[in-house]
Enzyme design. Structure first.
Site, PDB file in Angstrom:
ATOM      1  N   GLU A  49      -7.984  -7.504  -0.236  1.00 41.64           N
ATOM      2  CA  GLU A  49      -7.559  -8.830   0.200  1.00 41.64           C
ATOM      3  C   GLU A  49      -8.430  -9.207   1.389  1.00 41.64           C
ATOM      4  O   GLU A  49      -8.423  -8.535   2.418  1.00 41.64           O
ATOM      5  CB  GLU A  49      -6.080  -8.847   0.582  1.00 41.64           C
ATOM      6  N   ASP A  60       0.931 -15.626  10.644  1.00 43.08           N
ATOM      7  CA  ASP A  60       0.379 -14.360  11.114  1.00 43.08           C
ATOM      8  C   ASP A  60       0.817 -14.002  12.520  1.00 43.08           C
ATOM      9  O   ASP A  60       0.989 -14.860  13.375  1.00 43.08           O
ATOM     10  CB  ASP A  60      -1.148 -14.416  11.059  1.00 43.08           C
ATOM     11  N   TYR A 175       3.061 -10.742  -4.428  1.00 39.63           N
ATOM     12  CA  TYR A 175       2.983 -10.073  -3.126  1.00 39.63           C
ATOM     13  C   TYR A 175       4.356 -10.197  -2.490  1.00 39.63           C
ATOM     14  O   TYR A 175       4.768 -11.284  -2.096  1.00 39.63           O
ATOM     15  CB  TYR A 175       1.918 -10.769  -2.281  1.00 39.63           C
TER      16      TYR A 175
END
Lengths: 267, 405
Positions: A49, A60, A175
């Site tokens: 990734e 994030d 995911y």
């Protein structure tokens, strides 16, 4: 044609789990990235990734935020990330590469233009954090046509209805974000993950990769056991950060961590 | 889709929060459930008589509504053209329009059983308005504020702390409003179960642009009635500053179907549009996706968001509410820009001629009215939204003019 599904099939035949490292392209500098990708494959990575840096990485934590800032300071961009993938492909035509990032750089390039360039560069999957399926009706058919897999995120609070929808629209793998939080958080609960992955299994046949909060070989192995693969990001990126300008040290640190994870996964 | 003629009664956004190509819900998966819960609660309570009665009561007795409209006669005479009227949102409790929205969202948070409130703030007005309602309802409150803004809006930081809020300085990115919003989103994604995120402007994922607009629309509803009472007709022009655009939408929205009323949004041109150092995405940006919605943005050729500049912290934002993007494309509203220097002139003029010290944000709308009024005949009217008062800005003004406090 994406390399992701064949990879999961061959792993399944061998009874192995996928080890999926994440690093941010261009961090700490653009010259580091391609050698690092090869070294990670060498150390046991199955799928890569590759983070596309963005100025406003809302999902994030601080570790990957700083990686984005370092990469952007070197003028890294989506265009340049695609060039790095092309360069990687000159020596590696088998390891799947998934671009992971935010929508705006893709919108800026234009969906059609991006998909053509990504296909030409040898990209296998695209994970756009802030583009839920509801907003993807224009983008998905273009990816499909180009044989690039849209990778969707699932969260601990995803409803069954949404899981089923992602199962239909997603390709390659799903995911599963193991916790409510940002990348690099530290409160992963294995029982919760096990329970949710079991629920997801009932609703989709796609492979499930689990990520967020995987810091060491022990957690990686435990998490991988629950799904079909494990994603490790902040743990690698923080080692790159700690190594500063010493690229050799950074490579040694990240391949060391991946090797220990690989052997725990295969044990 | 942006054809205004085809719309008899304005009814945007659609069910998924789209204003034509703008708006929508562009967030990570973990936020999809809390957003759908919020959307459901918002649609339900906006129809709920008890909720609306409680909101009305609070707006009247706690905020001090209705805010008056003031005919700035001396100011108008000096300019020698159209008559300028001011909607006095600066007279609200906490000193700006922001409280209209925080009162509404806090009541919604209470109804939804949330115990913790978070917010982002630029100038600090929304942070203060959030800390205020959180104190009143006994809710924990955390406010994210870019460290650059913490430095230039010190009085509001102290106000928030006195009200019991935790103010978290944000050190990432450009350390201003957009980064505060990023950090608030990160908090929300981590604490979704007990936390309500009170966004202060008409941006963010649906339902925020619609919800914040609906809470701010009291400005326009009152204005319509007040102007009819004072002048016998609707104003010819509405003018309001636009950062995210909440005070402007609040004023504009009830007038959208009154096509004879012109709507002018005023962006911050900073050092001048040509210098690139500004905060005017509608005037000089292009469409993209940020903070959960598609709208006009200030971005570079690679789609990275660029640093903005304005003397006014509340306008220092690279995006704008998606409804403004639609109003621009459809031609229903016009967007102009005012530089830092012009805003300062507006600030001083209103202060000296009318004894009203406007916020630097609102000074942009004042400065625009100063340009526009002389071009119109004396029987025309311009209604300016005086969205906040300027007390919070005295440090900025002192520094700019070389005055030591």
């Amino acid at each position: 044609m994406s390399r992701i599904s064949p990879k999961f099939e061959s792993l399944r035949r061998d009874g192995r789990k996928a080890l999926i490292p994440f690093i941010t392209a261009g961090d700490p500098n653009p010259a580091f990235t391609v050698p690092a990708l090869h070294a990670m494959v060498e150390a046991g990575a199955d799928i890569i990734e590759l983070g596309v840096p963005f100025s406003d990485p809302m999902a994030d934590g601080p570790v990957i935020q700083r990686a984005s800032e370092r990469a952007l300071a070197h003028k890294m961009s989506l265009r340049k990330v695609l060039e790095l993938v092309r360069e990687f492909r000159q020596k590696d035509d088998t390891t799947p590469v998934v671009l992971m990032g935010y929508l705006n750089p893709v919108e800026s390039l234009g969906y059609r233009n991006f998909v053509e360039k990504a296909q030409a560069a040898g990209v296998d999957g695209v994970l756009t954090v802030d583009m839920p399926p509801e907003e993807s009706s224009e983008f998905l058919p273009m990816l499909d046509e180009a044989g690039i897999d849209p990778i969707f995120l699932l969260a601990p609070n995803s409803t069954n209805e949404r899981i089923a929808k992602m199962g239909q629209l997603g390709r390659g793998y799903l995911y599963y974000v193991s916790l409510k939080g940002v990348t690099g958080a530290s409160h992963l609960n294995l029982d919760d993950v096990a329970h949710k992955v079991e629920e997801i299994r009932k609703l989709t046949g796609l492979p499930i990769a689990v990520g967020f909060g995987v810091k060491n070989a022990e957690t990686a192995a435990a998490v991988a056991k629950l799904g079909d693969g494990v994603v490790v990001g902040s743990a690698l990126v923080s080692r790159i950060e700690a190594a500063g300008d010493d690229s050799a040290l950074a490579l040694q640190e990240i391949t060391g961590l991946l090797r220990s994870m690989r052997s725990s996964l295969d044990a | 889709m942006t054809n205004l003629e085809s719309i008899e009664t304005y009814n945007l956004p659609d069910q998924r929060g789209h204003f034509g190509p703008y708006g929508g819900v562009f967030v990570a998966e973990t936020l999809m459930l809390p957003i759908s819960e919020l959307t459901e609660a918002y649609y339900r309570y906006m129809q709920d008589k008890d909720f609306l009665a409680e909101l009305d009561y609070d707006l009247q007795h706690y905020v001090g509504r209705p805010s008056p409209i003031y005919h700035a006669e001396r100011f108008s005479r000096e300019l020698g053209g159209a008559q300028i009227f001011l909607k006095r949102e600066d007279l609200n409790h906490t000193g700006a329009h922001k409280v209209n929205n925080t009162v509404g969202q806090a009541l919604l948070a209470k109804r939804m059983g949330k115990t913790r409130i978070i917010a982002e703030t630029g100038a600090g007005q929304h942070g203060v308005a959030t800390a205020t309602v959180a104190a009143r309802l006994g809710l924990e409150c955390v406010v994210y504020m870019g460290s650059v803004d913490v430095a230039r809006q010190a009085p509001n930081v102290l106000r928030m702390k006195l009200l019991g809020a935790t103010v978290v300085p944000v050190e990432s990115g450009s350390k201003t409003l957009k980064d505060a919003l990023n950090e608030a989103m990160r908090d929300w994604v981590t604490n979704v179960d007990n936390t309500f995120y009170i966004i202060g402007t008409v941006a963010g994922p649906h339902p925020y642009p619609a919800m914040v607009r609906d809470f701010q629309a009291v400005i326009g509803r009152e204005s319509k009635q007040q102007m009819l009472e004072m002048t016998g007709c609707l104003p010819d022009v509405l003018a309001a500053c636009v950062g995210g655009g909440s005070n402007a939408i609040g004023l504009f929205y009830p007038f959208i179907d009154d096509r004879e009323v012109a709507m002018h949004g005023v962006e911050a041109a900073g050092d001048g549009i040509a210098t690139g150092r500004h905060s005017a995405p509608l005037s000089a940006g292009r469409p993209g996706v940020l903070h959960g919605n598609r709208t006009y943005l200030m971005e570079d050729e690679d789609g990275e968001i660029i640093e903005t500049h304005s003397i006014s912290a509340g306008l220092d934002y690279p995006g704008v509410g998606p409804e403004h993007a639609w109003l621009k494309d459809s031609g229903r509203a016009h967007y102009v820009s005012i530089t830092d220097d012009e805003a300062m002139q507006g600030f001083h003029a209103l202060t000296r001629l009318e004894g009203i010290i406007p916020a630097l944000e609102s000074s942009h709308a004042i400065a625009y009215a100063m340009k526009l009024a002389p071009t119109l005949p004396k029987d025309k009217t311009i209604l300016v939204n005086l969205s906040g008062r300027g007390d919070k800005d005295i440090n900025t003004i002192a520094a700019r003019e070389g005055i030591t406090l």
